[in-house]
Every structure is written in structure tokens, then in C-alpha cells.
Scaffold this motif. Sequence first.
Motif, PDB file in Angstrom:
ATOM      1  N   TYR A   1       0.803  -1.209   0.049  1.00 33.63           N
ATOM      2  CA  TYR A   1       0.191  -0.262   0.174  1.00 33.63           C
ATOM      3  C   TYR A   1       0.682   1.327   0.104  1.00 33.63           C
ATOM      4  O   TYR A   1       0.027   1.753  -0.591  1.00 33.63           O
ATOM      5  N   ALA A   2       1.923   1.440   0.818  1.00 30.75           N
ATOM      6  CA  ALA A   2       2.766   2.708   1.149  1.00 30.75           C
ATOM      7  C   ALA A   2       3.545   2.774  -0.124  1.00 30.75           C
ATOM      8  O   ALA A   2       2.965   3.906  -0.342  1.00 30.75           O
ATOM      9  N   GLY A   3       3.990   1.467  -1.113  1.00 23.73           N
ATOM     10  CA  GLY A   3       4.393   1.683  -2.412  1.00 23.73           C
ATOM     11  C   GLY A   3       3.260   2.065  -3.368  1.00 23.73           C
ATOM     12  O   GLY A   3       3.542   3.610  -4.241  1.00 23.73           O
ATOM     13  N   LEU A   4       2.499   2.175  -3.884  1.00 20.16           N
ATOM     14  CA  LEU A   4       1.308   2.392  -4.634  1.00 20.16           C
ATOM     15  C   LEU A   4       0.795   3.292  -3.745  1.00 20.16           C
ATOM     16  O   LEU A   4       0.659   4.897  -5.411  1.00 20.16           O
ATOM     17  N   ALA A   5       1.127   3.963  -2.893  1.00 22.49           N
ATOM     18  CA  ALA A   5       0.479   4.992  -2.206  1.00 22.49           C
ATOM     19  C   ALA A   5       1.308   6.446  -2.931  1.00 22.49           C
ATOM     20  O   ALA A   5       0.565   7.422  -2.719  1.00 22.49           O
ATOM     21  N   LEU A   6       2.191   5.895  -3.226  1.00 19.95           N
ATOM     22  CA  LEU A   6       3.647   7.340  -3.086  1.00 19.95           C
ATOM     23  C   LEU A   6       3.283   7.237  -4.549  1.00 19.95           C
ATOM     24  O   LEU A   6       3.834   8.225  -5.227  1.00 19.95           O
ATOM     25  N   GLY A   7       2.556   6.657  -5.385  1.00 20.24           N
ATOM     26  CA  GLY A   7       2.766   6.864  -6.887  1.00 20.24           C
ATOM     27  C   GLY A   7       3.290   5.864  -7.625  1.00 20.24           C
ATOM     28  O   GLY A   7       3.212   6.216  -8.877  1.00 20.24           O
ATOM     29  N   LEU A   8       3.544   5.032  -6.916  1.00 18.38           N
ATOM     30  CA  LEU A   8       4.695   3.811  -7.739  1.00 18.38           C
ATOM     31  C   LEU A   8       3.827   2.995  -8.454  1.00 18.38           C
ATOM     32  O   LEU A   8       2.559   2.732  -7.984  1.00 18.38           O
TER      33      LEU A   8
ATOM     34  N   GLN B   1       7.226  -1.463  -9.913  1.00 15.74           N
ATOM     35  CA  GLN B   1       8.404   0.109  -9.417  1.00 15.74           C
ATOM     36  C   GLN B   1       7.591  -0.847  -7.875  1.00 15.74           C
ATOM     37  O   GLN B   1       8.528  -0.626  -7.388  1.00 15.74           O
TER      38      GLN B   1
ATOM     39  N   TYR C   1      11.282  -2.039  -5.884  1.00 19.69           N
ATOM     40  CA  TYR C   1      12.333  -0.866  -4.922  1.00 19.69           C
ATOM     41  C   TYR C   1      11.593  -1.179  -3.671  1.00 19.69           C
ATOM     42  O   TYR C   1      11.946  -1.218  -2.806  1.00 19.69           O
ATOM     43  N   ALA C   2      10.383  -1.809  -2.883  1.00 23.81           N
ATOM     44  CA  ALA C   2      10.020  -1.750  -2.254  1.00 23.81           C
ATOM     45  C   ALA C   2      10.101  -3.231  -1.487  1.00 23.81           C
ATOM     46  O   ALA C   2       9.729  -3.609  -0.487  1.00 23.81           O
TER      47      ALA C   2
ATOM     48  N   PRO D   1      -1.525   5.509 -10.321  1.00 25.32           N
ATOM     49  CA  PRO D   1      -0.294   5.518  -9.555  1.00 25.32           C
ATOM     50  C   PRO D   1      -0.004   7.444 -10.230  1.00 25.32           C
ATOM     51  O   PRO D   1       0.380   8.300  -9.249  1.00 25.32           O
TER      52      PRO D   1
ATOM     53  N   ALA E   1       0.430  10.546  -6.925  1.00 25.05           N
ATOM     54  CA  ALA E   1       1.030  10.269  -6.460  1.00 25.05           C
ATOM     55  C   ALA E   1       1.112  11.716  -5.603  1.00 25.05           C
ATOM     56  O   ALA E   1       2.048  12.391  -4.761  1.00 25.05           O
TER      57      ALA E   1
ATOM     58  N   PHE F   1       0.394   5.991   7.452  1.00 22.71           N
ATOM     59  CA  PHE F   1      -0.596   4.613   7.534  1.00 22.71           C
ATOM     60  C   PHE F   1      -0.624   4.337   9.372  1.00 22.71           C
ATOM     61  O   PHE F   1       0.674   4.729   9.831  1.00 22.71           O
TER      62      PHE F   1
ATOM     63  N   PHE G   1      10.332   1.694   4.145  1.00 19.52           N
ATOM     64  CA  PHE G   1      10.946   1.074   3.432  1.00 19.52           C
ATOM     65  C   PHE G   1      12.216   0.514   4.405  1.00 19.52           C
ATOM     66  O   PHE G   1      12.719   1.075   4.777  1.00 19.52           O
TER      67      PHE G   1
END
Lengths: 244, 242
Positions: free
Chosen positions: A142-149, A153, A157-158, B73, B77, B83, B89
Amino acid sequence: MGYHWNWGVFASPVPSGETSYLGWMISGFETTLALSLSAWLIALVIGSGMGVLRTVPNRWLAGLAAAYVELFRNIPLLVQLFIWYFVLPELLPAGLGDAYKGTNPLLQQFVAAMVCLGLFTGARVCEQVRSGINSLPRGQKYAGLALGLTLPQTYRYALLPMAFRIIVPPLTSEFLNIFKNSAVASTIGLLELAAQGRQLVDYTAQPYESFIAVTLTFMALNAIVMSLMHLLEARTRVPGSMGT
Amino acid sequence: MIAIKNVSKHYGSFQVLSECSTQVAKGEVIVVCGPSGSGKSTLIKCVNGLEPFQSGEIIVNGISVGDPKTNLPKLRAHVGMVFQNFELFPHMSVTDNLALAQVKVLGRSREEAVQRGHQLLERVGLLAQAEKFPGQLSGGQQQRVAIARALSMDPICMLFDEPTSALDPEMVKEVLDVMVGLAQEGMTMMVVTHEMGFARRVAHRVIFMDQGRIVEDAPKEDFFGAPRSERAQLFLSKILQH
Ligand SMILES: Nc1ncnc2c1ncn2[C@@H]1O[C@H](COP(=O)(O)OP(=O)(O)O)[C@@H](O)[C@H]1O
Ligand SMILES: [Mg+2]
């Protein structure tokens, strides 16, 4: 009993005289090494790709990967090898099949064994990769997707950098297994280390020297793989994680 | 800025959200509260398309989230999200956590991204920790880094899902202070939280959810003055006792 130990046997020439028995052993070792490493490369690439697919939301892709695992994990390795070596060349279109059969038989043995071991081990790597990904908190994705990745990606990366760190120990055992399993290649005539060892037994009266040499070589390979993987684990350890 | 219209979602026969409707205007701060399992996380994840929903419509900055043609995406962005469990990460330094999406998504150069990241770390009081890894920080520090990470994307609005409920009590304030600062600067925020002190200070409206429904959606003064529904009254009296 009176077994006559003779470690000098390795220096004596083979019947054809073109090399020594040590030369046979070395060539067997090289074959084992080349076969195992190339198969491991295939296993890592295919296994990682399929392992990722097993965890994606797309049902078709996940199903494809699941089918791959079922197929290659459940058919005995020896049977798979025979299929790759004896059956598949017959199934190729005539022209291609004949061209393939016209190539060096040693090459055919090597390719069949490499692809077979690679895909067999790949199915096992796939399951490790899947469990590594699934062991991460759901929130990471969720965190990766929420950043727009994008999803790829986010994996790149995550998720995967952590998943692979987690599965270094089980991957180490798969890597070790591939060296052991490479010995099945002798059943289709590939002269890897174990086969050369058996040849030496057939041609000389020195079975123990041969078995000991083969065993020690496998043990040395094990030790090298283990220390490389420990090094990898230490190098990639995440600061602040447990154990540091 | 955010419009949620008749959104429903179910897992099999289980209804997680029923006909939820509300909106968040630019610069508005909305607090969402309600008992555990009432669908707060699900609703907030629908806003940036992390959870799909079966019916209804969500419009963020003029873009329909549920439309299959929407480039999610790209939309995400510019919608920051924080959360409950931080979700930094772990294998990346704080600096890299902040730089990653700026570089990969916004196409900023690494230098630019690091510089922007460090500005935001300074703002949340953590510039000194820039080269540490998440596992070397306290929970409160990790959550402040996570807020800075979301801000580094220059979001048009921010979503928070119980940002303080995984924190030890002594760390709650440092995170709330950052959030209050954001609210006072006019950031559009949708915040799932049970921190009623925060709601009192900066919220414009409070939404109360129960069993997948928005039961109450009232200006802060009305909500704390006299919630209309009994469930909300009961809920408030319970959490205010603590
Ligand atoms: N993947 C899922 N499958 C089935 N039920 C789910 C799933 N995710 C959440 N739920 C259920 O949806 C309800 C709402 O969950 P959630 O939005 O997390 O509530 P809240 O954040 O208010 O505590 C809960 O009852 C939860 O058990
Ligand atoms: Mg929740």
C-alpha cells in the motif's frame, strides 16, 4: 581385509592415455560446476519471475505461475530429465529437431540437464519468493502504491529487496540442492563429477579413493556456497533490524 | 477536492461500506472516527484507489477514482497517505525513503529529491536522523518521517489512517503537533483518528462511522456539542473517558 590404498592413482594415465585420472575428475568437477551454476541462474530468474506472479492480483498470471509450480515440483526429477532429453527433441518440428540432433551430443546432454535442473529448481525458488513476499506486512505494498509507484515499481523497490533478504537461508539450501541434484545428469550420460568418480572405480581397483575425492569435493562446494551466502546475508543486513 | 458519493463495497456477502457519501473541500480538515471494524480504513483507502469499490463514485481533484481509465499511480502521486504502522521501507535510509518516489514518480533529479527531502525532515525535526534506517528510529520518529515522505510528493491533500494508534503515549504528541501544523497551513486532510483533542483543535467536520455507514457527518461544534445519534454519543463517552 587388506585394501591397498593408492592415492597415486589420480596421477596415472587413463586407458586412452590422453589425460590422467585427475584430469577426468577435474573435467567432471568443471561440468558439475558449469551445470549447477547455469541451472541456478535459470532457477533464480524463472523462480523470481514466477514467484512474483504468484502474488499479483491478476488471476490469470497467478494461475499460470501456480500451474508451473505444480507441474515441475511434482514430477520426479529423473522423469523430467528423460522428457527433456529423449522426448522433447522428438516433438520439435522436423527441421528443427534434426538440426538439434545433429549438434554435439555432449552439448545436447548439457542443455537438457541445464534446462531440466533450472526449471525444477525454479519451481522451488518460486515458492520461496512467494512466501518471502507474503511474509511482508500488507501495508508495504500500500505504501509503495500510495506514493504513486506503479505495481512493478513497488515490487522492484519496496517488496523484493526485503523479500529476498528474508529468503536467503532457504535459497541457500536450494542452491546446495542443485549441486547434489546435478548428479542425475549422469543418467543421460553427462560426465559430471559423480559419473567421473564412477568411471574411475570401473577402470581402477581404487573405489575408496574415488568416493572420498568426490565426497570431499561436494563438501568443499557446500562450504563455499554457505560462506558466500553468509557473506551476502551480512552485506545486505538492514541496519536497525533484529540481530544488529 | 474530495467527493464521495454513495460508495458501497462488499467482500462476498459482507458489506464493508454502505452508501457512504461526504465531501472534503480544499483546505478542510475532516476527522473520521468510529468503532474498530466500522470501515474507516476501507473508506480512506478507497479515496486513493488502494481498495476498489463496487458502486458509487469518488472524485478527487476532478478525477474519478473508480473509472478504469484513470491513471491511478498519477493520481496517488499527489494524494499523500500516512499509515498506522508507518510503512517506511526498512532497507532504505530515511533520505532514500524520501527520495525514492520523487525520483521514480515525479522524475526529479536525485539532488533535487534529497534537498526537498531534507527540507521536510527539518520541518518535522528529524534532519539529524537523515542517514539512519527506519529500524533505528522510535515509532514517533518513524511516523514523522512517513509524514515527511508523503509531503515530499507535494500532495494536494493528505489521508491519515490512525497515525497515532500504534504509538506509545509519550510519542503521540510529537506526531499530532506535525499534523496540527499542516492543518493550520491549510492542507486538505482526511484523518481517521480517535484523538478527539486533535479533532477539537483543527477539524472542521467530524464523521462518525458504524457498520460501514456514515452515521454522523457534522461540523465539529455540533458533533461535540450534541451528537445526534445514540451510537455516536456512546462512542464519544467511551473514548473521552480515557
Ligand atoms: N480483505 C478483507 N476481506 C474480508 N473482510 C475484510 C477485509 N478487509 C477488511 N475486512 C473487514 O471489513 C471491515 C472494515 O474494516 P476496516 O475498514 O479495516 O475497519 P476500521 O478501519 O474501521 O477498523 C472489518 O470488519 C474487516 O474485518
Ligand atoms: Mg482501521
